[in-house]
Design an enzyme around this catalytic site. Structure first.
Site: not given
Lengths: 254, 393
Positions: A56, A45
């Protein structure tokens, strides 16, 4: 046949690695992909960085910022990925936030993915309704899988809807958390993983967020087709030689 | 109703809920319940009682005589600066804390730029005895020290946002991350008409008390509840939306939204979103935002921390795109000069945010006799350092 589909049909305990494109150095994107395949990663990914990555934690935020400061853009990333399929045969997904995709143009984005051999995408802040209305047609035309996330709070009905809408795999978040938290498999997580397993979804599942070592990876594999490692890998390649860092990181999972 | 939100959460091309799955249950819970809760008679009674007894509403609509003489029009100031805590922000936090209680939430988080929304949130948390965590950019913590002290006195924990530009947008990112990590017991009080649906609509509803009162007061004072012009400053746009709300469908009322040009719209140090921005997605909604060609969010600049935001709320984007609202901008210097002028003519020290709206009067031409309402969204106490430095006081 679609590389993602083929992988899940032929292999168990799949190890997928996330890394941020253009990090630690702007030109490292392809080298990391090749090194990962050589060291036994099953799927990749590649994150395209965004200035405001709300899902995140600090490690991936910092890698995104460094990559952007070094000049990374989606346009540059697709140029770098022109050589992706020279040496990389495993499935590759792009992961990032929706605004850069919108500015690049959805159509252009899908076309560029198909041209360089990207198999699918994960866009965490792209909602299902928007995907259905404005993106799905284009994704399918270019045979891109779109992967959705589910959390312990996602209702069964919604999980079935996601299962119907995707054709790659479902990304199971181990808890509702930003990236980089440790996986603690307690009773609640086990009940949740077990609940998903019992739903007999048509798509395979991958567990992500909180997987950092062999122990957490094995735990995840007991409930899903495999697991995704992001933060721990991004940390491991911060300094030093890429090939060596990748190979010693991957040895831990053998 | 054509400027209001539709059943899908959109205002024309703008709005929606672009959020990661981790936030979906929280936002969905709000979406399903906010209108039901707000429309409830008991809620309305409690909300308006607190606005009256605690906030001090209705805020006066003041015909500024010397100011009117200078500009040759009847200039009315909607005195949100006289609210408890010194700005319009408290209208929204009172509404949202009551709503959070109805949803059974135990913990409140919020982002803040200038600190006004942080103070307004910490205030209502003290009032209702709820845990309070405020995210504030490191840069803003430094330039708004008195507000940081206020929040701490009120019992809030102030967490510095040290990512990105370390200002309002990054504080918003950090608050969203907190919400992701605390999905069950926490309510996020967003301070402006931004964020995923239903936030822009919910915040606008709570702030709409500004224009609701203004209409009534105008009728009493002038015999006509429709002014010729309504002006307000826009960062994310909550005071402007509150000020515009009940005038949006009165098409003969001109709505003027004043953005912060910073050091000038072409200087590279600006927050004039509609001038510099393009359509895109930020903080959960599709709107207009300042960004690079690659879709990375650009750091804004304004002398006023409350306008230092790279986007505008989706409803503003819709008013802008349809031409219903006129979006203009005022520089740092023009706003500071306007702040001093109001102080000297009327004895009112405005927040630098609000002074942006005042400054636009210099660029308007009046025939004489027009009625103009300006939202004086906050008081200038928090900005004294900036005024002192600029004017060598």
């Amino acid at each position: 046949m679609n590389r993602i589909k083929q992988l899940f049909e032929t292999k168990k305990n799949i190890l997928s690695i996330y890394y941020t494109a253009g990090y630690p150095n702007i030109g490292d994107t392809i080298q990391i992909a090749e090194a990962l395949e050589k060291s036994g990663a099953d799927m990749l990914e590649i994150g395209f960085p965004y200035s405001d990555p709300v899902a995140d934690g600090p490690v991936i935020q910092a890698s995104s910022k460094q990559s952007l400061d070094q000049g990374m853009t989606l346009k540059l990333l697709f140029e770098q990925l022109k050589d992706l399929r020279k040496n990389v045969t495993i499935p590759v997904l792009l992961m990032g936030y929706v605004n850069p995709v919108l500015q690049f143009g959805v159509e252009n984005f899908c076309k560029a993915c198909a041209e360089v051999g990207v198999d699918g995408c994960i866009v965490p802040d792209l909602p299902m309704v928007e995907y259905e209305e404005f993106y799905q047609g284009c994704f399918e035309e270019h045979q891109l899988s779109n992967v959705f996330l589910i959390t312990p709070q996602t209702a069964d009905e919604r999980i079935h809807k996601i299962d119907g809408l995707t054709n790659g795999f479902i990304y199971l978040l181990s808890s509702s958390a930003t990236t980089g938290k440790n996986l603690e498999v307690g009773n609640t997580t086990e009940t949740y993983f077990g609940r998903i397993k019992d739903m007999n979804l048509k798509n395979p599942t991958m567990i992500g967020f909180g997987i950092s070592d062999k122990q957490t990876f094995d735990k995840a594999c007991a409930y899903a087709n495999g697991a995704i490692i992001g933060t721990a890998f991004v940390k491991a390649i911060e300094n030093g030689n890429i090939e060596e860092n990748v190979s010693s990181f991957m040895k831990k999972f053998k | 109703m054509k400027y209001k939100v539709n059943e899908k959460g959109y205002y024309g091309d703008f709005g929606g809920a672009y959020i990661p799955e981790m936030l979906y249950p929280n936002v969905e819970e709000l979406r399903q319940n906010y209108l039901k809760i707000i429309d409830d008679a008991g809620f309305q009674k409690e909300f308006h009682q607190l606005l009256k007894d605690y906030v001090g509403r209705p805020s006066p609509l003041y015909l500024a005589k010397r100011y009117s003489e200078k500009y040759g029009a009847n200039i009315f100031l909607k005195r949100e600066d006289l609210n408890h805590t010194g700005a319009h922000k408290i209208n929204n936090t009172i509404g949202q804390i009551l709503l959070a209680e109805k949803l059974g939430k135990k913990r409140i988080i919020a982002e803040t730029g200038a600190g006004q929304h942080g103070v307004a949130t910490a205030t209502v948390c003290a009032l209702r005895n709820l845990e309070c965590v405020i995210y504030m950019g490191e840069v803003d913590i430094e330039r708004q020290a008195p507000n940081v002290a206020r929040m701490k006195m009120l019992g809030a924990k102030v967490v510095p946002a040290s990512s990105g530009s370390k200002t309002l947008k990054d504080a918003t990112n950090e608050a969203m991350r907190d919400w992701i990590n605390n999905p069950v017991d926490t309510h996020y009080i967003i301070g402006s008409v931004v964020g995923p649906h239903p936030y822009p609509d919910m915040v606008a509803l709570f702030q709409s008390v500004i224009s609701e009162e203004t209409k009534r007061q105008l009728l009493e004072q002038t015999g006509n509840n429709q002014p010729d012009y309504v002006l307000a400053c826009v960062g994310g746009g909550s005071n402007a939306m509150g000020m515009f709300y009940h005038f949006m469908d009165d098409e003969n009322v001109k709505l003027i939204a004043v953005e912060a040009a910073g050091k000038g719209v072409s200087s590279g140090f600006s927050a004039a979103t509609t001038y510099l921005g393009k359509e895109g997605v930020l903080h959960g909604s599709r709107s207009i935002l300042m960004q690079t060609e690659d879709g990375q969010v650009v750091e804004p600049h304004s002398v006023s921390a409350g306008l230092d935001y790279p986007g505008i709320g989706p409803q503003h984007a819709h008013l802008f795109k349809t031409g219903r609202g006129q979006y203009v901008s005022i520089t740092d210097e023009e706003s500071l000069d306007a702040g001093l002028l109001l102080t000297q003519l009327e004895g009112i020290i405005p927040a630098i945010e609000s002074a942006h709206a005042l400054a636009y009067l210099e660029k308007m031409e009046f025939k004489g006799g027009e009625n103009v309402v300006i939202c004086l969204s906050g008081r200038g106490d928090k900005d004294l350092d900036t005024y002192i430095k600029y004017f060598n006081l």
